[in-house]
Design an enzyme around this catalytic site. Structure first.
Site, PDB file in Angstrom:
ATOM      1  CB  SER A  67      -1.029  -0.024   0.921  1.00 26.66           C
ATOM      2  OG  SER A  67      -2.411  -0.875   1.025  1.00 26.66           O
ATOM      3  CE  LYS A 107      -4.208   2.190  -0.780  1.00 28.43           C
ATOM      4  NZ  LYS A 107      -4.130   0.734   0.290  1.00 28.43           N
ATOM      5  CB  SER A 116      -4.533   1.218   4.097  1.00 29.98           C
ATOM      6  OG  SER A 116      -3.344   1.243   2.989  1.00 29.98           O
TER       7      SER A 116
END
Length: 314
Positions: A92, A95, A149
């Site tokens: 993640s 991101k 997230s």
């Protein structure tokens, strides 16, 4: 080797662009830049970037993660680097690039209606909890992306900015080249595992460093808890509170003495292990970026991060 990158890298699509044998060899970048035409040379690629010298500290028995690094943004120097150019899965931390592209090409006030594209069914996937028909602003979705997230928020952002996830991934890859992250390739906006979705610790520094240029990015990653209200498909209010996953920011983990956390992004998948990229500030207002990739679990992730942060004061 100088602590500053004194040459630019060519933009994708330029006539003089060729694939470097090793994109991080300083002499190759210099030669490529010198051979290019004026039009090929990017004015947007910052010159004061950290270059990893051959003699940088890279061995520490306490740093057990597969890759880790600390970059001094003020001095343009590298304090520690373990496997900085090793190809890794970012989970993640992806991101960060999703937010960068969204901030660059979107408007925070844009109202977005969530579609079925945001329905993520992969087991263990982190979600913000949005549903098809919900209406949120891009700003709200960015908080849903970066704090809990939310993979669903990432999918919604991608569809809004580019039309679909594939087109957005192309934008992510184009942006990676623009900032010099030539060892990176993205396949999606959230970081769910794909063998062709990878990056390096050094590239993540480049991406995070670029994102820090946006005040809204700094604001979002520095927020430990965000409460907001948006509308569901029937027009009813939905009240949510999203908590950040960075334990330094939430106070669950103590920062080393003399350092303050600016914020960052965690990431975890089975393939990527436990990961964290983070910005921090010392008492003299000098800024740092630190990254840990593929720690064995969350506990060792924060142990590794604390160990490399301690090197700032050494």
């Amino acid at each position: 080797m100088s602590g500053f990158l004194s040459v630019a890298i060519l933009l994708t699509g330029c006539s003089g662009l060729r694939k470097l044998d090793n994109p991080y060899v300083f002499s190759e970048r210099t030669a490529l830049y010198a051979a290019g035409s004026k039009a090929d040379k990017s004015d947007t690629f910052a010159q004061n970037l950290c270059v990893i010298p051959e003699d940088v500290a890279s061995q520490d028995s306490k740093v057990t993660a597969e890759a880790a690094a600390v970059f001094d943004l003020t001095k343009g120097s590298v304090i520690f680097a373990k496997n900085p150019f090793e190809r890794m899965y970012p989970a993640s931390i992806t991101k960060t690039m999703t937010a960068l592209v969204a901030l660059k090409y979107g408007n925070l006030s844009d109202e977005i209606t969530v579609t079925n594209a945001a329905v993520i069914t992969e087991p263990g996937s982190s979600l913000s909890g949005i549903k098809p028909g919900d209406k949120l602003t891009l700003e709200q979705l960015l908080y849903g992306l970066m704090l809990p997230s939310g993979n669903d928020a990432g999918a919604a952002i991608a569809e809004h900015i580019a039309g679909d996830a594939d087109a957005f991934a192309k934008m992510m890859n184009e942006e990676a080249v623009r900032v010099g992250a030539t060892g990176t390739h993205f396949m999606n906006p959230h970081g769910l595992n794909n063998e062709n979705h990878y990056t390096t610790a050094y590239d993540l520094y480049l991406i995070f460093n670029e994102a820090l240029k946006y005040p809204e990015f700094r604001k979002i990653i520095g927020t430990d808890r965000y409460t907001t209200t948006y509308q569901d498909k029937d027009g009813n209010p939905v009240n949510v509170t999203w908590k950040d996953t960075n334990r330094y920011l939430t106070g669950e983990k103590k920062m080393p003495q003399g350092l303050t956390v600016l914020g960052g992004k965690t990431g975890t998948t089975q393939a990527a292990g436990s990961c964290l990229i983070m910005g921090s500030l010392d008492d003299s207002k000098n800024e740092y970026i630190s990254v840990v990739l593929k720690a064995s679990n969350h506990a060792t992730l924060y142990d590794n991060m604390t160990n490399i942060l301690n090197k700032i004061a050494e």
